[in-house]
Design an enzyme around this catalytic site. Structure first.
Site, short mmCIF file in Angstrom:
data_model
loop_
_atom_site.label_atom_id
_atom_site.label_comp_id
_atom_site.label_asym_id
_atom_site.label_seq_id
_atom_site.Cartn_x
_atom_site.Cartn_y
_atom_site.Cartn_z
N GLY A 19 38.18 2.11 -14.69
CA GLY A 19 38.42 1.56 -15.95
C GLY A 19 38.50 1.81 -17.24
N VAL B 50 39.79 4.69 -18.85
CA VAL B 50 39.15 6.22 -18.94
C VAL B 50 40.82 6.80 -19.79
CG1 VAL B 50 37.37 6.37 -17.72
CG2 VAL B 50 40.09 6.61 -16.79
N THR C 6 47.80 5.73 -19.93
CA THR C 6 48.07 6.33 -21.19
C THR C 6 48.21 8.13 -20.74
OG1 THR C 6 46.35 5.97 -22.78
CG2 THR C 6 47.73 7.75 -22.85
N ASP D 148 48.72 -2.32 -11.14
CA ASP D 148 47.71 -2.70 -12.10
C ASP D 148 48.02 -4.18 -12.32
OD1 ASP D 148 45.68 -3.54 -13.00
OD2 ASP D 148 44.76 -1.77 -14.89
#
Length: 366
Positions: A34, A36, A40, A62
């Site tokens: 989580g 990192v 994106t 998620d």
């Protein structure tokens, strides 16, 4: 190891060209610890794929969905065209969607429907695994050239990846239980007068087995499915990445690409202890001649203020550079580990720390 290895632009190129060149890929999973930058990275990969593929779907599994924030657009269970694109769609799965695609055993008006749910619930975790397998079968039927999965943090993802194997074991037990219950079912038939057709039970179990086999085969086909690991050069992230890669290997799932985010690239500064001084060595040029007082007493006071401001700024500059190099040196240790562990068998893309927060997705990886 010398830091020169990481100072070369060619070694730190933020590129996943080898991933984008695999035209047969259908499923691309993106996962890691989580925080990192999984979302994106997922969005950037999907954006890049949209330039080459006919149609692309990015799908978030998620529970803490971030796709809507990344694209500054609201998404739901249904694929929605991303603003600014002609062929990129996004969707965020929630509990209601997963429930909708599960086998609706309880809705069947037969005595058979009262038994199978109990059999399934007797096997820990298989109900969730069945829901996942059915979900993946539904996703598999979608007519997109490629689907990018933005997954949950590592622990949840590892559980997700273990579902096909769990289902295989669970269904084997269900078949065994069914055989042992054949006599009891015949007795219930004779007492209740309601025929529980063994063919119906066999058909349902065979359907579950077929879905499990289909999902597992797609998972383990490197020409169709691959996993992209995302990490940052810090201990916990590198540790979880190795754990994830080992688990992927156990599940026979292809993984040959790693994205290392938030890398602090070297900046062009003189070496030695005078880094702070170098920043301000030409600071006198910032003073305008007309601002310098002509009166001697005022000139002394003015000079003292300049010296005081200079010293404060110099101290602050030294502090900033100290923090930068401390962070940089810490990263170097883990960048070295990443290189030693993965540079020969994996394609590793290093993404620099950005100056600003990512609010709207742009292609960060070419």
């Amino acid at each position: 190891m010398s830091t020169a290895y990481f100072d070369a632009d060619c070694d730190l190129e933020p590129s996943l060209k080898s991933l984008f060149s695999l035209k047969t890929l259908k499923w691309i999973f993106v996962g890691g610890k989580g925080g990192v930058g999984k979302t994106t990275t997922s969005c950037s990969i999907a954006s890049r794929l949209a330039e080459e593929r006919e149609s692309v779907l990015i799908l978030s599994t998620d529970p803490a969905h971030n796709l809507s924030d990344a694209f500054v657009q609201k998404f739901s269970n249904a694929p929605t065209l991303v603003n600014g694109y002609k062929n990129l769609y996004a969707m965020e799965l929630d509990a209601s969607y997963q429930q909708a695609v599960e086998f609706k055993l309880k809705e069947e008006n037969s005595l058979f429907s009262k038994f199978l749910p109990d059999l399934i619930s007797a096997l820990p975790g298989i109900d969730e695994a069945l829901g996942f397998a059915t979900l993946m079968q539904s996703v598999k039927s979608m007519s997109y050239s490629v689907i990018v999965f933005d997954t949950a943090p590592t622990g949840h993802t590892l559980r997700l990846l273990s579902f096909p194997s769990l289902l295989e074991k669970g269904l084997s037990k269900l078949f065994s239980i069914k055989q042992n219950m054949s006599g009891a079912l015949q007795l219930i038939n004779s007492v209740s007068g309601n025929a529980i057709e063994e063919e119906t039970l066999n058909s349902k179990l065979e359907d579950l087995k077929a879905i499990t086999t289909s999902v597992k085969e797609t998972f383990q086909d490197p020409s169709k499915t691959t996993f992209v690991c995302v990490c940052i050069p810090e201990f916990l992230s590198v540790y979880e990445t190795e754990r994830l890669i080992q688990e992927l290997a156990k599940q026979s799932i292809s993984c040959s690409h790693i994205v290392v985010n938030q890398v602090m690239f070297p900046i062009d500064l003189p070496s030695g202890n005078d880094q702070g001084e170098s920043v301000l060595k030409d600071s006198s040029e910032l003073l305008k001649l007309e601002d310098i007082p002509s009166d001697h007493s005022k000139l002394v006071e003015f000079t003292e203020k300049i010296v005081c401001s200079y010293n404060k700024l110099l101290s602050y500059s030294k502090l900033l550079y100290s923090k930068y190099y401390s962070k940089r040196n810490m990263q170097m240790k883990y960048l070295e580990q990443i290189r030693d562990l993965y540079s020969y068998d994996f394609h590793v893309a290093y993404i620099p720390t950005l100056n600003n927060e990512v609010s709207k997705i742009r292609v960060l990886i070419s």
